[in-house]
Scaffold this active site. Sequence first.
Site, short mmCIF file in Angstrom:
data_model
loop_
_atom_site.label_atom_id
_atom_site.label_comp_id
_atom_site.label_asym_id
_atom_site.label_seq_id
_atom_site.Cartn_x
_atom_site.Cartn_y
_atom_site.Cartn_z
N LYS A 1 37.66 26.93 29.39
CA LYS A 1 38.69 26.26 30.19
C LYS A 1 39.69 25.56 29.28
O LYS A 1 39.37 25.22 28.15
CB LYS A 1 38.02 25.20 31.08
CG LYS A 1 37.22 25.75 32.23
CD LYS A 1 36.59 24.63 33.05
CE LYS A 1 35.78 25.16 34.20
NZ LYS A 1 36.55 25.84 35.25
N ARG B 1 28.30 31.15 40.81
CA ARG B 1 27.75 32.22 41.65
C ARG B 1 26.59 32.93 40.95
O ARG B 1 25.70 33.46 41.60
CB ARG B 1 28.86 33.20 42.02
CG ARG B 1 29.56 33.83 40.84
CD ARG B 1 30.89 34.44 41.21
NE ARG B 1 31.96 33.45 41.30
CZ ARG B 1 33.21 33.72 41.59
NH1 ARG B 1 33.57 34.97 41.84
NH2 ARG B 1 34.13 32.76 41.65
N1 BES Z 1 33.25 24.71 38.51
C1 BES Z 1 34.35 25.60 38.61
C2 BES Z 1 35.14 25.40 39.88
C3 BES Z 1 36.05 24.20 39.91
C4 BES Z 1 37.26 24.21 39.27
C5 BES Z 1 35.69 23.09 40.65
C6 BES Z 1 38.09 23.10 39.35
C7 BES Z 1 36.52 21.99 40.73
C8 BES Z 1 37.73 22.00 40.07
C9 BES Z 1 33.84 27.05 38.63
O1 BES Z 1 32.73 27.29 37.86
C10 BES Z 1 34.93 27.87 38.06
O2 BES Z 1 35.24 27.71 36.91
N2 BES Z 1 35.51 28.73 38.87
C11 BES Z 1 36.58 29.57 38.47
C12 BES Z 1 36.34 30.95 39.03
C13 BES Z 1 37.26 31.99 38.47
C14 BES Z 1 36.96 32.24 37.02
C15 BES Z 1 37.08 33.25 39.28
C16 BES Z 1 37.87 28.99 39.03
O3 BES Z 1 37.86 28.48 40.16
O4 BES Z 1 38.87 28.99 38.32
MN MN Z 2 33.21 27.72 35.84
#
Ligand code: BES
Ligand code: MN
Length: 499
Positions: free
Chosen positions: A280, A354
């Site tokens: 990230k 997931r």
């Molecule tokens: N934990 C994150 C989701 C999240 C992001 C929660 C920002 C709260 C604030 C999750 O694991 C994630 O990174 N999801 C990705 C999925 C994508 C790679 C398909 C996302 O939402 O960007």
């Molecule tokens: Mn994630």
Amino acid sequence: MDFTVKSGTPEKQRSACLVLGILEARHLSPAAEKADEAAGGFITQLLRRGDMDGKLGQTLLLHNVPNLAADRVLLIGCGPSRELGDSQFRKIIAKAATTLNDTGASEAVSYLAELPVKGRDTAWKVRQTVESCEDALYRYEQTKSKKDETRRPLRKLVINVAERGELAGAEAAARTGMAVAAGIKLTKELGDLPPNICTPSYLADQALALAKRHKALKVKVLNTSDMEKLGMGALLAVARGSEEPPKFIIAEYRGGKKGDKPVALVGKGVTFDSGGISIKPAAAMDEMKYDMCGAASVLGTLAAIAEMKLTINVVGLIPATENLPSGLATKPGDVVTSLSGQTIEILNTDAEGRLILCDALTYAERFDPVAVIDIATLTGACVIALGKHASGLLGNHPPLLHALLNAGKDTGDRAWELPLWEEYQESLKTNFADMANVGGREGGTITAACFLSRFTKKYHWAHLDIAGTAWVTGEKKGATGRPVPLLAQFLMQRADGGK
Ligand code: BES
Ligand code: MN
Ligand code: ZN
């Protein structure tokens, strides 16, 4: 904090503070009227002079009001009576709680539960008083060297109800409120803890500690080798990059009859989500300590229902791990085999939630559950779609979704349904495994739920995406304790209905 209920007239209360509602514009609530009469029109006079008009959230603290047995009177603005609904009532209570906490009164008698709230009875108002009060007074302290410096914090609130006949119901409502509030507090504390403290092992220890406090709760923790033997390849793929060992927590609450099938709650427990190799950006990455709020809400809900001794069986399942990059970490393109036997091409290691949930959802089958609800901070897309006011809700059984939506409405911990149509499944196609772990950018919350739906075919299932609701940012940054109110309400209703 301590809450009790009582039914008595305001002028006679020997208390450090009376809390009375003033409606807009300059309209006394019935209890305020009584106190005003005893005080020879003292309050009416102040209002006439323009000290307060009753706008929602206004406060006025009075000392030495004539002929009242209480030391102080706190007037709270309640807005116009025709607008007094659920959220206004919660704001009024929160304002009263924080204001009282800053006065010298460590105990008070509140007449706010007598306010007319559209469509709500006394029991609802009493329970909300307890929950909103505790919510407003929560302070995170565990890693601060200087504790909260409030000199004389509010320690006891007496909630007054209009009729003696309402006392029994009000007492039960206060106890429910205290149990749910304690669950919310546990969830907030776990969420707010830094990720170097709140690791998968820490979550497991907290679950074990909770089981020590409640006889009806049994906790078992699986370690890496247990998970390897079972074949939890998806969960283990996420844990590979981390030095912290993953844990799989199984918490069984047996409050119902022996043969009663349990409701399973599955909570995402990523104690820190860096994204892994699909790392990230640095901005606000610290907030990914909240990526275990689903897990925390499962523990908080179990704490609440165990405290209430609900007559229902519930099993909490928590896959807990970090998601970090390292030389051993899972790479984009890796294919793994999940506990269900289905293979997954991991195209984005940041879609890790997931992956750990799918193995937990398969594991849930062995409990022969009546319903499975998973709770996860799963997608950023959900924050974009619904913001911080509603959790995303998807699933395969309309009556279950309906019951959850209603539990959300009753508690102000609302959810909103998104479609889980077959057409969305196509985005998970890949040439190299049974499915990919990501769809495209479109409909990210829905395609994440599509992924989960492939592991939930054998039972009634609902998914709560709490990415937008589990914590707030800004000045009041912190975990919210959601969706503990929704889940506790849902289980309470099931326990009642099941009798
Ligand atoms: N934990 C994150 C989701 C999240 C992001 C929660 C920002 C709260 C604030 C999750 O694991 C994630 O990174 N999801 C990705 C999925 C994508 C790679 C398909 C996302 O939402 O960007
Ligand atoms: Mn994630
Ligand atoms: Zn995550």
